[in-house]
Design an enzyme around this catalytic site. Sequence first.
Site, PDB file in Angstrom:
ATOM      1  N   GLY A 181       0.834  -1.199   0.000  1.00  0.00           N
ATOM      2  CA  GLY A 181       0.000   0.000   0.000  1.00  0.00           C
ATOM      3  C   GLY A 181       0.868   1.249   0.000  1.00  0.00           C
ATOM      4  O   GLY A 181       0.560   2.239  -0.675  1.00  0.00           O
ATOM      5  N   ASN A 195      -6.533   5.320   9.609  1.00  0.00           N
ATOM      6  CA  ASN A 195      -6.038   4.088  10.211  1.00  0.00           C
ATOM      7  C   ASN A 195      -5.948   4.161  11.735  1.00  0.00           C
ATOM      8  O   ASN A 195      -5.909   3.136  12.399  1.00  0.00           O
ATOM      9  CB  ASN A 195      -4.666   3.726   9.637  1.00  0.00           C
ATOM     10  CG  ASN A 195      -3.711   4.890   9.639  1.00  0.00           C
ATOM     11  OD1 ASN A 195      -3.971   5.917   9.000  1.00  0.00           O
ATOM     12  ND2 ASN A 195      -2.615   4.764  10.362  1.00  0.00           N
ATOM     13  N   GLN A 244      -7.640   1.140   4.606  1.00  0.00           N
ATOM     14  CA  GLN A 244      -8.414   0.683   5.773  1.00  0.00           C
ATOM     15  C   GLN A 244      -9.877   0.415   5.453  1.00  0.00           C
ATOM     16  O   GLN A 244     -10.516  -0.380   6.143  1.00  0.00           O
ATOM     17  CB  GLN A 244      -8.311   1.718   6.906  1.00  0.00           C
ATOM     18  CG  GLN A 244      -6.941   1.794   7.559  1.00  0.00           C
ATOM     19  CD  GLN A 244      -6.581   0.562   8.381  1.00  0.00           C
ATOM     20  OE1 GLN A 244      -7.424  -0.220   8.783  1.00  0.00           O
ATOM     21  NE2 GLN A 244      -5.285   0.379   8.615  1.00  0.00           N
ATOM     22  N   SER A 251      -4.522  -2.330  -0.137  1.00  0.00           N
ATOM     23  CA  SER A 251      -3.437  -3.205   0.314  1.00  0.00           C
ATOM     24  C   SER A 251      -3.996  -4.551   0.741  1.00  0.00           C
ATOM     25  O   SER A 251      -5.085  -4.632   1.311  1.00  0.00           O
ATOM     26  CB  SER A 251      -2.687  -2.543   1.473  1.00  0.00           C
ATOM     27  OG  SER A 251      -1.689  -3.410   1.960  1.00  0.00           O
ATOM     28  N   HIS A 311      -2.656  -7.056   2.923  1.00  0.00           N
ATOM     29  CA  HIS A 311      -2.542  -7.653   4.264  1.00  0.00           C
ATOM     30  C   HIS A 311      -3.456  -7.031   5.313  1.00  0.00           C
ATOM     31  O   HIS A 311      -3.568  -7.555   6.420  1.00  0.00           O
ATOM     32  CB  HIS A 311      -1.082  -7.627   4.744  1.00  0.00           C
ATOM     33  CG  HIS A 311      -0.564  -6.298   5.175  1.00  0.00           C
ATOM     34  ND1 HIS A 311      -0.417  -5.965   6.506  1.00  0.00           N
ATOM     35  CD2 HIS A 311      -0.161  -5.217   4.479  1.00  0.00           C
ATOM     36  CE1 HIS A 311       0.065  -4.736   6.595  1.00  0.00           C
ATOM     37  NE2 HIS A 311       0.230  -4.261   5.377  1.00  0.00           N
ATOM     38  N   THR A 355       8.850  -8.384 -12.313  1.00  0.00           N
ATOM     39  CA  THR A 355       8.017  -9.582 -12.425  1.00  0.00           C
ATOM     40  C   THR A 355       7.001  -9.606 -11.283  1.00  0.00           C
ATOM     41  O   THR A 355       7.365  -9.405 -10.122  1.00  0.00           O
ATOM     42  CB  THR A 355       8.909 -10.843 -12.387  1.00  0.00           C
ATOM     43  OG1 THR A 355       9.816 -10.754 -13.488  1.00  0.00           O
ATOM     44  CG2 THR A 355       8.090 -12.113 -12.501  1.00  0.00           C
ATOM     45  N   CYS A 415       3.312   2.255  12.739  1.00  0.00           N
ATOM     46  CA  CYS A 415       4.431   2.969  12.135  1.00  0.00           C
ATOM     47  C   CYS A 415       5.022   4.024  13.061  1.00  0.00           C
ATOM     48  O   CYS A 415       6.159   4.418  12.922  1.00  0.00           O
ATOM     49  CB  CYS A 415       3.975   3.651  10.847  1.00  0.00           C
ATOM     50  SG  CYS A 415       2.862   2.638   9.896  1.00  0.00           S
TER      51      CYS A 415
HETATM   52  C1  LIG Z   1      -1.261   0.064   6.359  1.00  0.00           C
HETATM   53  C2  LIG Z   1      -1.594   1.300   5.636  1.00  0.00           C
HETATM   54  C3  LIG Z   1      -0.831   1.721   4.542  1.00  0.00           C
HETATM   55  C4  LIG Z   1       0.400   0.985   4.096  1.00  0.00           C
HETATM   56  O1  LIG Z   1       0.101  -0.238   3.519  1.00  0.00           O
HETATM   57  P1  LIG Z   1       1.291  -1.337   3.441  1.00  0.00           P
HETATM   58  O2  LIG Z   1       0.762  -2.370   2.516  1.00  0.00           O
HETATM   59  O3  LIG Z   1       1.470  -1.847   4.851  1.00  0.00           O
HETATM   60  O4  LIG Z   1       2.496  -0.629   2.933  1.00  0.00           O
HETATM   61  C5  LIG Z   1      -1.193   2.866   3.894  1.00  0.00           C
HETATM   62  N1  LIG Z   1      -2.259   3.569   4.283  1.00  0.00           N
HETATM   63  C6  LIG Z   1      -3.040   3.199   5.319  1.00  0.00           C
HETATM   64  C7  LIG Z   1      -4.225   4.010   5.682  1.00  0.00           C
HETATM   65  C8  LIG Z   1      -2.727   2.055   6.040  1.00  0.00           C
HETATM   66  O5  LIG Z   1      -3.477   1.692   7.074  1.00  0.00           O
END
Ligand SMILES: *Cc1c(COP(=O)(O)O)cnc(C)c1O
Length: 394
Positions: free
Chosen positions: A70, A149, A177, A195, A197, A233, A320
């Site tokens: 993300g 987030n 989110q 994203s 995960h 790739t 973070c």
């Molecule tokens: C977690 C998050 C990201 C970053 O995503 P990653 O895949 O972990 O780099 C960006 N923006 C928001 C709002 C997030 O919660």
Amino acid sequence: MRVYLDNAATTMTDPRAVKKMLPYYLGKYGNPSSLHAFGREAEEAVDEARETIAKALSAGPREIVFTGSGSEADNLALRGVLAASTKRSELVVSEIEHPAVLRTAEALERAGVKVKRVGVDGDGMIDFGELEKAVSKRTALVSVMHANNEVGTVQPLQEIAGICRDAGALFHTDAVQSFGKIPVSAKHADLITVSSHKIHGPKGVGALFVREGVPLSPLITGGLHEFGKRAGTENVPGIVGFGEAVFLSQKYLKGNARKMTRLRDKLIRRALEIPDSWLNGHAKKRLPNNAHLGFDFVEGEALVLRLDARGVAASTGSACSSQSLEPSHVLLAMGLSHVKAHGSLRLTLSKFTTEKEVDYVVSVLPKTIAALRKISSLNAENASAYRTLTGVSK
Ligand SMILES: *Cc1c(COP(=O)(O)O)cnc(C)c1O
């Protein structure tokens, strides 16, 4: 009992996604760019995931660019649009963006881009007056996140998009989110970050929706992967898992949201029975899985560690910023004092969270906070002495 309530940081990979991924590590390991059968089989898997994600966003498959995270998708949106913009050179961001947007905006600012920052109200809602003033015919891109987030506040994308459209500026939203939990539509933005995960897909995969015709320079140059917008790739197993996670999130969107909202509300209701507590973020326009609470006379970090000792995984805000002692930029932008911002606890649920788990958390939370307040230098009696010492006003 072990309870994971930090789903805004990351989620458990859904076993169904893992199952779909495995063959792409083992027998089906082709390179999607190759012409032979191994390559075609990998390419078809990537295309299927691309279509699933496009459909979830009401977009076209050629408008989905896979990235390594993300964060990378946020970087690609901001840097890519600013680099490709010829006539317009300004960037507008909100003050409560994820670091992937805020730090990128700062880097662009150091490189000479004019950056305007828009504040929020006490609920974390964007200040529309400030936004209208900041956006002009010089604005190349506006970046305002869909759902925050930390506090979970959800912004009205349609209204923000309207302001951008009137000024002829492009609009990017970080929907990491919100995607998979509430509806997110490509109708409401020119670029959208998602994203894997955060919605029970594997880590290390993201995507950027880029509306057809939006000029965008790649960050990573090389082969012509991802329509020339991101060389390298493709992470085939990761993308396959992301696709399955998105498929499941859309299929069960309403049911999961209803279940999480009910448990979230129970969590909030019981937590607010604790004296000197409050809810951060908008009471109604918030993510179905987010409970962000404030407690007077408690240090958020200490609370997270005490809860961890009782098996509860929580957070003070964003993973973070857990390395820094600075209070959350989101809470400060919402007008909280430094002292109030330090006493915060973020509990984020998932589709896997059970009632039993929530009941356990609401049973340990009051005891944990009472114990901390007893030993806290911030308790009611010496709070004023603390304020005098630190010079921080409450
Ligand atoms: C977690 C998050 C990201 C970053 O995503 P990653 O895949 O972990 O780099 C960006 N923006 C928001 C709002 C997030 O919660």
